[in-house]
Design an enzyme around this catalytic site. Structure first.
Site, mmCIF file in Angstrom:
data_model
loop_
_atom_site.group_PDB
_atom_site.id
_atom_site.type_symbol
_atom_site.label_atom_id
_atom_site.label_comp_id
_atom_site.label_asym_id
_atom_site.label_seq_id
_atom_site.Cartn_x
_atom_site.Cartn_y
_atom_site.Cartn_z
ATOM 1 N N LYS A 275 1.224 -1.386 -0.078
ATOM 2 C CA LYS A 275 0.057 0.365 0.250
ATOM 3 C C LYS A 275 0.946 1.029 0.495
ATOM 4 O O LYS A 275 0.522 2.366 -0.419
ATOM 5 C CB LYS A 275 -1.089 -0.405 1.274
ATOM 6 C CG LYS A 275 -1.868 -1.044 1.065
ATOM 7 C CD LYS A 275 -3.249 -1.278 0.554
ATOM 8 C CE LYS A 275 -3.783 -1.973 0.529
ATOM 9 N NZ LYS A 275 -3.610 -3.873 0.980
HETATM 10 C C1 LIG Z 1 -4.698 -4.867 0.215
HETATM 11 C C2 LIG Z 1 -3.540 -5.829 0.395
HETATM 12 C C3 LIG Z 1 -4.019 -6.943 -0.719
HETATM 13 C C4 LIG Z 1 -4.765 -6.955 -2.103
HETATM 14 O O1 LIG Z 1 -4.973 -5.878 -2.535
HETATM 15 P P1 LIG Z 1 -5.757 -4.910 -3.683
HETATM 16 O O2 LIG Z 1 -5.383 -4.644 -4.238
HETATM 17 O O3 LIG Z 1 -7.213 -5.193 -2.004
HETATM 18 O O4 LIG Z 1 -6.204 -6.728 -4.202
HETATM 19 C C5 LIG Z 1 -2.945 -7.847 -0.831
HETATM 20 N N1 LIG Z 1 -1.479 -7.958 -0.062
HETATM 21 C C6 LIG Z 1 -1.357 -7.606 1.065
HETATM 22 C C7 LIG Z 1 -0.141 -7.744 2.295
HETATM 23 C C8 LIG Z 1 -2.562 -6.710 1.376
HETATM 24 O O5 LIG Z 1 -2.070 -4.985 2.372
#
Ligand SMILES: *Cc1c(COP(=O)(O)O)cnc(C)c1O
Length: 493
Positions: free
Chosen positions: A110
Site C-alpha cells: 500500500k
Molecule cells: C491490500 C493487500 C492485498 C490485496 O490487494 P488489493 O489491491 O486489495 O487486491 C494483498 N496483500 C497485502 C499484504 C495487502 O496489504
C-alpha cells in the site's frame, strides 16, 4: 484523458477532480475514458529509475497535472522513506521472480500508492482551487490504514479517520495503527468485519445530507481506499518497472509477454496490472490469487459473483474480503461500459448478495486466470520456498506463489512469471513461523520478531524497530451503527 463514472457514462471529470472526490456522487467508481499508449523503448526504459518510470507513466494518466507537478509529487513520495533505492526490487527465488513491494515505511505494498496520494491530492486541490478541508475516510483490512496515515499525518488541510475490524488484523498491524502519531489522525476499531466497515464508509460517502452539512462548514470527504483513482494509477507504475527489470536481467527479451500473479483482496492491485496491459505492457495472463474467501475464483469459473457465504478469517487478513470494490471497474469494462446494466448488478449485489454475468461477456475476462490457496496450502508454500531458496515470504505472497504453482500445473500459465510480493514477513511473524514449524505458543511478539530475524537473516525494517514499545495513542472501539456520529463529530471539530 478524462475519467467517467461506472454508474453514469456521461459523467466526466478530470484526473484532479477524480482524485479529490475519491468516489463518484452516484456511487460509481471513476475509470479512464481511454488508455494511454506509450512508446516502449525497453533499451532506454530498462535503465529508468523507479522515479523516472513513475513520472513517465503518471504523466499520461494525470493529464491535467503539469510535468513539473507530477515530477514534484514523485520526488516527494519515492525517496529515503523506502529502505532501498530500487524502491521495488525484483528478486529471483526458486525459478520465479518476486516483485518486492514492501520496502516503504509500513512494509506493505500500500505504501507504493499511499506515499504519493497525499501529494497528488494537494496538487489536485491547487489545480481545482479547492480550499475545503479534506477528511479522508478509510476502511482497512489491515494495511491501507497504516499506510494512509503514514502519508497523511500532519498534512495541512487534511484529517484522516481509519476504521479497522477488531480482531480481524494481525497483532503487528494493530500495533502499527494504534501507535500512529499526528494530530490529524484518528484510528477506530469496529465490531464487525472488513466488508461491514467498507460498506458503511461507502454509505457515508453517498449520504447527501451529510455531504451538504459538511460543505457548509467547508469540509469534504475523500477516500484513500483503492476506489480512488489516485491510488490505482501509481500502482500501474511498478508493473512497467518490473517488466523493465526482467529485460535488464535478461530473463526475457524486450517484447516477450510475461504473466503476473497477484494476491488479491479488493482487486486494486491486479486491476492496475490490467490497466498496464491495456496501456500496452506485454502481459499475457493475470493470475488472480485468492485465499479461502474465494468469491473471485468462483466468479471466474462460471460468471456468478456470489457473497452468500461465510466470511473466513485467515492468516492473510488483507485478502479477507468478499466484496472486492474494484471488481466493479473490471465488470464495467467487460460489459462494454454499459452503465445501466452495471448499476443493476450492483443493486443485485446489495439486495440479493449476488449477480450473474451473461455468457456472451465471459470472453472479455479471458486475460484472467483465477486460483486460490487454502490456509494449509499457504503454510506449505511458505515452507517450500524457504527450503528451496532460503527465502521467507509472507502469507499473502504465499497465496500468490501457490496459486501460480497451480496455474502452471494446469497449463494456464505458460510465460515467465512475476509474483507480486505484497508484504514483509515481519508483518505476520506468527503465521510465518508456524508455517516453518516453529512452536510459537509461548512466544511474545518480540520473541516472534527475533526468531524470524534469525531464520530469515533479514535485518529489521524501520517499521519494526521500536514498534512494540511505541505508546498506544488510539483506544476507541465502536459498533458499525456508531460510525456516522463519530465521523460527524471528528469532521466538524
Ligand atoms: C491490500 C493487500 C492485498 C490485496 O490487494 P488489493 O489491491 O486489495 O487486491 C494483498 N496483500 C497485502 C499484504 C495487502 O496489504
Amino acid at each position: 484523458m478524462m475519467y467517467k463514472s461506472t454508474r453514469n457514462n456521461q459523467y466526466l471529470v478530470s484526473a484532479s477532480e477524480a482524485i479529490i472526490k475519491g468516489l463518484s456522487e452516484d456511487g460509481g467508481l471513476f475509470v479512464p475514458t481511454s488508455f494511454p499508449t506509450f512508446n516502449l523503448d525497453w533499451d532506454e526504459l530498462k535503465d529508468f529509475t523507479y522515479q523516472e518510470m513513475a513520472t513517465f507513466i503518471l504523466r499520461a494518466f494525470l493529464d491535467d497535472f503539469s510535468a513539473e507537478e507530477v515530477r514534484a509529487c514523485v520526488e516527494a513520495a519515492y525517496n529515503d522513506k523506502f529502505d532501498t533505492p530500487e524502491i521495488a526490487p525484483l528478486v529471483e527465488a526458486d525459478g520465479k521472480y518476486y516483485l518486492e513491494l514492501f520496502h516503504g515505511s509500513t512494509i506493505a505494498f500500500k505504501d507504493q500508492a499511499l506515499s504519493i496520494l497525499p501529494y497528488l491530492m494537494s496538487t489536485a486541490n491547487k489545480i481545482q482551487a479547492n480550499d475545503r478541508e479534506i477528511v479522508i475516510l478509510t476502511a482497512t483490512s489491515g494495511d491501507t490504514g497504516k499506510a494512509a496515515m503514514a502519508g497523511f499525518a500532519d498534512v495541512p488541510g487534511t484529517k484522516i479517520i481509519v476504521f479497522y475490524p477488531k480482531g480481524g488484523v494481525s497483532s503487528i498491524q494493530e500495533q502499527q495503527m494504534v501507535s500512529q502519531t499526528g494530530d490529524n489522525t484518528f484510528v477506530v476499531a469496529v465490531n464487525g468485519n472488513f466488508d461491514h466497515a467498507q460498506s458503511k464508509v461507502k454509505e457515508l460517502f453517498n449520504d447527501e445530507a451529510l455531504r451538504a452539512e459538511l460543505a457548509e462548514q467547508n469540509v469534504q470527504f475523500s477516500s484513500a481506499n483503492s476506489m480512488n483513482i489516485g491510488r490505482l494509477v501509481p500502482q500501474v507504475v511498478y508493473y512497467f518497472y518490473a517488466y523493465a527489470q526482467m529485460v535488464k536481467k535478461q530473463a526475457i527479451v524486450a517484447g516477450d509477454a510475461i504473466d503476473f500473479c497477484v494476491p488479491t483482496g479488493n482487486f486494486g492491485n491486479i486491476l492496475a496490472a490490467y490497466y498496464a496491459k491495456k496501456s500496452g505492457l506485454p502481459i499475457d495472463k493475470l493470475i488472480c490469487a485468492s485465499n479461502d474467501n474465494r468469491v473471485l475464483y468462483d466468479f471466474f469459473h462460471g460468471g456468478k459473483y456470489d457473497i452468500n457465504r461465510d466470511f473466513e478469517l485467515t492468516i492473510s487478513p488483507s485478502m479477507d474480503i468478499l466484496i472486492s470494490s474494484n471488481f466493479e471497474r473490471l465488470v464495467f469494462h467487460a460489459i462494454n461500459e454499459d452503465d445501466r446494466l452495471l448499476t443493476t448488478y450492483m443493486k443485485d449485489l446489495a439486495d440479493r448478495k449476488l449477480y450473474t454475468i451473461p455468457e456472451k461477456f465471459h470472453p472479455n475476462f479471458a486475460d484472467f486466470v483465477a486460483e486460490f490457496a487454502t490456509q494449509s496450502e499457504t503454510k506449505e508454500e511458505i515452507k517450500a520456498i524457504y527450503e528451496a531458496a532460503n527465502y521467507v515470504i509472507d502469507p499473502h505472497t504465499a497465496v500468490a506463489s501457490k496459486a501460480y504453482r497451480k496455474a502452471q500445473q494446469e497449463g494456464a500459465s505458460r510465460q515467465p512469471v512475476v509474483i507480486v510480493s505484497t508484504a514483509s514477513p515481519y508483518k505476520f511473524p506468527e503465521a510465518v513461523l508456524t508455517a516453518l514449524d516453529v512452536d510459537t505458543t509461548t512466544m511474545s511478539d518480540a520473541d516472534l520478531l527475533a526468531k524470524l530475524k534469525e531464520l530469515s537473516g533479514v535485518p529489521y525494517p524501520d517499521a519494526i524497530e521500536g514498534l512494540l514499545e511505541a505508546e498506544v495513542r488510539h483506544h476507541t472501539v465502536i459498533d458499525i451503527e456508531e460510525m456516522k456520529e463519530l465521523v460527524k463529530k471528528i469532521s466538524l471539530s
